[in-house]
Design an enzyme around this catalytic site. Structure first.
Site, PDB file in Angstrom:
ATOM      1  CG  ASP A 120      -2.297   0.531   0.945  1.00 11.63           C
ATOM      2  OD1 ASP A 120      -2.404   1.749   0.745  1.00 11.63           O
ATOM      3  OD2 ASP A 120      -3.260  -0.246   0.920  1.00 11.63           O
ATOM      4  CG  HIS A 165      -5.365   3.596   1.138  1.00 11.64           C
ATOM      5  ND1 HIS A 165      -4.963   2.345   0.732  1.00 11.64           N
ATOM      6  CD2 HIS A 165      -6.708   3.608   0.992  1.00 11.64           C
ATOM      7  CE1 HIS A 165      -6.017   1.638   0.350  1.00 11.64           C
ATOM      8  NE2 HIS A 165      -7.102   2.385   0.492  1.00 11.64           N
ATOM      9  CB  SER A 221      -9.564   0.196   0.777  1.00 13.03           C
ATOM     10  OG  SER A 221      -8.993   0.629  -0.422  1.00 13.03           O
TER      11      SER A 221
END
Length: 626
Positions: free
Chosen positions: A181, A214, A368
């Site tokens: 990520d 994120h 996600s």
């Protein structure tokens, strides 16, 4: 203070919070990659992210390839067929001005193009070369975000998947989850105790700090620490987190196929058994699928998000990636969650409380977070029963899921919504039966008695009741190449075999070690070999795989050799730590090394090549095992 809510109350509360959050933002999104982002960023992106409200950005578009932004300039991705010599591979690329760099210990290559070469045109041309498995552009993809533990009472999704009762058996100890990520906050109090070293494949260094926010949210969903009295609890709170940064820090924080494949290979070779990639559209990439199969062959599973485009993505189902759609508190598919026949599982993805960059917490939405929820369940199952292989564990995840929608697998929920308690129990109850069924194998080309020269494409078929783990090519009794990723096939350099009759045979193995052998195919080798007199030049020899570095599981060792007098007189001997493991004649040799049976530490792989007149050459490489 802890708050406990019923599932119905949680669903109502989540809906109310969604409306309030949207109103507070003026209908827009604030501050995070892939969904919680500013309006200008959203307008420039083809990837649909969802905000903390769980709504999908209206600028996402409706293209089936909405998660694929474009592709990296100046490079493509290529996989040569096993057995293709380095020099021949480089010749194929040189025509297009390409130079290859290997991805870890895999058979995948990043090809850097020079000048004004068209990435699409070169990839399309190379894709038709019979000596290459595939060639594709290096696609850029977006993340699929839409945010005794003080927030535990708010984590409705843990109740929904019955995590607490699963924790009575295991919390993931002994399992490492690789988070591919934007990085992970290395100082977050709910993550720091679970972090192990990872790698930054965007900057090519070891700085895996979160550059967009994120990755920290994704990591906390999977494995934030449990029982530490603060913050949130991850699904597998005692599993380790391996941060692997695959994203840039600006322009939407996109990731690339090459970085994701590199991260999966790294994770596999550094002991991770679960990998999560919360980016959309990855099953469209042959490179990413090959890297995921590399991990699966070493006992791991790769989870990816289905996407937040709210459409049928029209992606072909795959056995390499487990795509996860998102559900809400009522077990309904989130409106923005992508769907299609490629979806294998579903998991909660609306208002998931998790860790946030900078040491705080957030409740974002998106596939996600559905994906790492499922990944966390896999880690619990693996920790409960480490001996289960990846194929059996994957099957148990599917059969233990709560079947939603129409009976059986469907495009909205896959096999169903994950259930941690049922999954762990299924793992504990699973009967590991000895597999005694051998694979079948055959050579479809070249045909028997064919006359061949130069590079020869060898096409094979191999099947098994469970799965084929590896296929070897044997030429005149010598193992010359091994392929562990379907579709299986080889590029045989016939110049490395003496002229005359040559017997070809393939041997297929399953994970249990059962082997099936094809019928032999005899061909006539007819290469032009210039006469050499008074030969004093030694052969050249190279260990193509592995390269120096860490290795794990079954390692495919491949050797290439050449001599000015031709391949007829070359003899090869392969050693590991000075002990001969394989030998053969001709210009190629392959060997499967099971590193699980050797001591941890540094090992030396060596090879000696001799020609007909006794000239010799050596090569070696040092690798480490854990």
């Amino acid at each position: 203070m802890k708050f406990l809510f019923s599932e119905k109350q949680v669903g109502t509360l989540a809906s109310l919070l969604s409306v309030l959050a949207l109103a507070a933002c003026g209908g827009g999104h604030a501050g995070d990659t892939g969904g919680d982002r500013s309006a200008p960023q959203a307008a420039q992106s083809l990837s649909a992210g969802a905000s903390a409200s769980g709504r999908t950005d209206s600028s996402s578009g409706s293209s089936a390839a909405a998660d694929l932004l474009d592709f990296a300039k100046g490079r493509i991705l290529v996989a040569p067929r096993e057995g293709l010599p380095d020099e021949e591979f480089n010749k194929i690329l040189a025509v297009h001005g390409g130079k290859a760099s290997k991805i870890g210990q895999s058979n995948l290559y990043i090809v850097h193009l020079t000048g004004n070469a068209s990435e699409k045109a070169v990839a399309a041309t190379l894709a038709h070369n019979p000596h290459l498995k595939f060639a594709e552009v290096d696609g850029r993809v977006k993340s699929t975000l839409v945010p005794n533990d003080s927030y535990l009472g708010s984590e409705w999704h843990l109740t929904k998947i019955k995590a607490a009762s699963a924790w009575d058996t295991t919390q993931g100890t002994g399992i490492t989850i690789a988070i591919l990520d934007t990085g992970v906050d290395p100082t977050h109090p709910d993550l720091v105790g679970n972090l192990v070293p990872g790698y930054n494949f965007y900057d090519n260094n070891t700085n895996t700090s979160d550059v967009c926010g994120h990755g920290t949210k994704v990591a906390g969903t999977a494995a934030a620490s449990t029982g530490n009295g603060i913050g949130v609890a991850g699904v597998a709170g005692q599993a380790k987190i391996m941060p692997i940064r695959i994203a840039e820090a600006t322009n939407g924080c996109y990731g690339s196929y090459s970085a994701i494949a590199s991260g999966l290979i790294y994770a596999a070779d550094h002991g991770a058994r679960v990998a999560n990639v919360s980016y959309g559209g990855l099953a469209r990439s042959a490179t990413v699928q090959s890297a995921a199969q590399y991990l699966k062959n070493k006992g791991g599973l790769t989870f990816v998000s289905a996407g937040n485009n709210g459409i049928d993505e029209s992606i072909i189902p795959t056995t390499t990636l487990i795509a996860v759609s998102a559900t809400d508190g009522n077990d309904a598919k989130a409106s923005w969650s992508s769907y299609g026949s490629f979806v294998a599982l579903s998991a909660p993805g609306v208002g998931i409380w998790t860790t946030k960059n900078g040491g705080s917490y957030d409740a974002p939405s998106g596939t996600s977070f559905a994906s790492p929820t499922a990944a966390g369940v896999a880690a619990l199952m693996m920790a409960a029963r480490p001996a289960l292989d990846s194929t059996q564990l994957e099957s148990l995840m599917y059969t233990s899921a709560v079947d939603l929608g129409v009976a059986g697998r469907d495009p909205y929920y896959g096999y169903g919504r994950v259930d941690a308690t049922a999954g762990v129990q299924a793992a504990l109850n699973a009967v590991i039966q000895a597999d005694t069924h051998a694979p079948t194998a055959s050579i479809s080309s070249p045909a028997a008695n064919a006359s061949v020269s130069g590079l020869v494409a060898i096409n094979v078929a191999a099947t098994d009741n469970v799965g084929v783990a590896r296929v070897e090519l044997h030429v005149n009794g010598t193992t010359t190449a091994a392929d562990s990723v379907a579709p299986f096939g080889f590029s045989w350099d016939s110049t490395k075999t003496p002229n005359g009759a040559a017997t070809l045979m393939v041997k297929a193995y399953d994970a249990a070690g059962n082997a099936g052998t094809s019928a032999p195919v005899t061909v006539n080798v007819a290469n032009t070999v210039p006469p050499i007199t008074n030969d004093t030049a030694p052969p050249t020899v190279k260990i193509v795989n592995p390269v120096a570095g860490q290795v794990a599981g079954n390692v495919s060792i491949s050797v290439n050799a050449a001599d000015n007098s031709g391949a007829a007189g070359i003899s090869l001997s392969l050693t590991i730590d000075g002990v001969v493991k394989a030998s053969g004649t001709g210009g190629a040799l392959a060997y499967n090394w099971n590193t699980r049976k050797v001591a941890s530490g540094t090992h030396t792989i060596g090879v000696i090549a001799k020609d007909a007149t006794g000239n010799s050459a050596t090569a070696s490489v040092q690798v480490t095992t854990k």
